[in-house]
Design an enzyme around this catalytic site. Structure first.
Site, PDB file in Angstrom:
ATOM      1  N   HIS A 164      33.288  31.676  41.859  1.00  0.00           N
ATOM      2  CA  HIS A 164      33.653  32.675  42.859  1.00  0.00           C
ATOM      3  C   HIS A 164      33.389  34.071  42.295  1.00  0.00           C
ATOM      4  CE1 HIS A 164      36.478  29.697  45.092  1.00  0.00           C
ATOM      5  NE2 HIS A 164      35.314  29.796  45.704  1.00  0.00           N
ATOM      6  N   GLU A 167      36.005  36.461  40.725  1.00  0.00           N
ATOM      7  CA  GLU A 167      36.734  35.850  39.615  1.00  0.00           C
ATOM      8  C   GLU A 167      35.915  35.938  38.334  1.00  0.00           C
ATOM      9  OE1 GLU A 167      37.880  31.952  41.031  1.00  0.00           O
ATOM     10  OE2 GLU A 167      38.713  32.790  42.884  1.00  0.00           O
ATOM     11  N   HIS A 310      38.796  29.228  37.387  1.00  0.00           N
ATOM     12  CA  HIS A 310      38.946  30.160  38.504  1.00  0.00           C
ATOM     13  C   HIS A 310      40.095  31.121  38.172  1.00  0.00           C
ATOM     14  CE1 HIS A 310      36.410  28.105  41.632  1.00  0.00           C
ATOM     15  NE2 HIS A 310      36.528  27.127  40.750  1.00  0.00           N
ATOM     16  N   GLU A 369      43.291  27.708  37.257  1.00  0.00           N
ATOM     17  CA  GLU A 369      43.420  29.057  37.834  1.00  0.00           C
ATOM     18  C   GLU A 369      44.102  29.943  36.806  1.00  0.00           C
ATOM     19  OE1 GLU A 369      42.345  30.039  40.751  1.00  0.00           O
ATOM     20  OE2 GLU A 369      42.056  28.206  41.938  1.00  0.00           O
TER      21      GLU A 369
END
Length: 400
Positions: A164, A167, A310, A369
């Site tokens: 992404h 990110e 992420h 994450e």
């Protein structure tokens, strides 16, 4: 004040780092710069005089203790303070401190983009010959999709980052781990209590550190009228010229929804039918070159386990529709204990890299994450994030 003409790729943070300034100093000298999302080539800026660090000598101080505290060589004190001898160190005297010496090659001088990655990989492969670099494809705009290899073991591991666009901080965090691993391997010391030579002999670690370079560059630098997709990008972004919330690739396709794991159900759930900053899964699974290259590379190396980095949330997702092997949850708990992240059994999500990996191979795959806040995570969080990623990676390398 000096004058500076903005060049392509410049940002406030990059200019500040180059001239030893704080971002706030640049905005104070150029108030307009804080009112627009990106600097534009040709704009003229005023650069305030860099403020040197000063220090008042305290009782018990020595050149060595101050140098150790502020990370420079003691001998450079004399260069910064003409007439001063390191053998006479009077309490109460104000001295100028030399610049801190970088302890790592991988560090942030503003945002970290595709050009930074290419330069750092060139340097790391020279400094540490056991690191090998190749490319697994190119992005929509023709940027190389780099793959990094370290290790000679028969069992392969895979980690990707920056799938992404906003990110992007996951990329330098992953490379910092690589640098520390290679340094420990070369110098022969333990890495957080682990023996890196055992990792090197038992595993071949593959990294794809920036899977979405076009999107990363868009988030960091914006888009100018000469860009191939200028009109489309503004339209897809709702007419806004600020792309800092953009997650997709340059086609407006979310690469995190591009993998053939119940893709049709993810399309229906998302409800996005046209390119946009996030959640549009594209016309078909793997239709975007970045996702296709990542999938082909994974099939080629057939990893025994994989991680997709992420941000943000400090969570670890480890399951997918019951396809995951029995050890996945236990290993997610191990990764969570190493990093203080929360293992989460995720429901209602499909078409991600981790989902496809688990479904296809029936092997442990994880989405991690990192950090907390809003993407892009602030540069000031970088060192703390490096510690968190390093903890996860050392545990990931040691799972058995």
């Amino acid at each position: 004040m000096r004058q500076y003409i903005v060049q392509k790729g410049d940002t406030l943070l990059r200019i500040a780092a180059k001239y030893g300034l704080a971002r706030e100093q640049l905005i104070t000298a150029n108030p307009w710069a804080g009112q627009q999302p990106y600097l534009l080539p040709g704009q003229m800026m005023f650069l305030p005089t860099s403020l040197r660090r000063r220090y008042v000598i305290q009782e018990g101080d020595s050149p060595e203790s101050i140098a150790r505290t502020f990370h420079f060589q003691p001998e450079t004190l004399e260069d910064m303070n003409p007439g001063m001898s390191i053998y006479t160190f009077p309490i109460g005297k104000t001295i100028v401190l030399p610049p801190s010496e970088p302890r790592h090659r991988i560090r942030l001088s503003g945002e970290y983009g595709p050009r930074d990655l290419a330069v750092d990989l060139d340097v790391l492969t020279v400094q540490y010959p056991k690191i090998e670099c190749s490319t697994i494809g190119v992005s929509v705009m023709g940027k190389p999709l780099h793959a990094v290899k370290i290790g000679v073991g028969k069992r392969h591991l895979h980690v990707n980052a920056s799938l992404h666009a906003n990110e992007w901080i996951t990329t330098p965090c992953l490379l910092r781990f690589l640098e520390n691993y290679a340094s420990a391997l070369t110098e022969g010391y333990h890495f957080d209590g682990y023996e890196p030579d055992k990792w090197y002999q038992n595993y071949t670690l593959w990294l794809v550190p920036m899977a979405n370079p076009d999107g990363v560059e868009l988030v960091q630098e914006g888009v100018l009228p000469d860009h191939r997709y200028y009109d489309q990008l503004l339209h897809w972004n709702g007419g806004r010229d600020d792309f800092r919330r953009w997650k997709a690739n340059i086609h407006g396709v979310d690469l995190g929804d591009q993998f053939p794991a119940h893709w049709e159900e993810e399309v229906e759930r998302r409800g996005k039918t046209a390119p946009c900053p996030q959640d549009y899964a594209g016309a078909a699974p793997l239709c975007e070159p970045e996702a296709g290259a990542l999938a082909r590379h994974t099939l080629q190396i057939s990893p025994v386990r994989a991680v997709s980095l992420h941000s943000q949330g400090q969570e670890i997702y480890w399951n997918y529709r019951g396809y995951e092997p029995q050890e996945s949850e236990r290993w997610a708990v191990t990764l969570g204990k190493a990093s203080s992240y929360r293992p989460v059994k995720l429901q209602g999500s499909d078409a991600g890299y981790k989902d496809w990996f688990i479904q296809h191979f029936r092997r442990p795959g994880f989405t991690v994450e990192i950090g907390r806040g809003f993407n892009p995570l602030p540069v000031e969080d970088f060192e703390d994030l490096c510690v968190e990623v390093s903890s996860i990676m050392t545990a990931f390398m040691s799972l058995d």
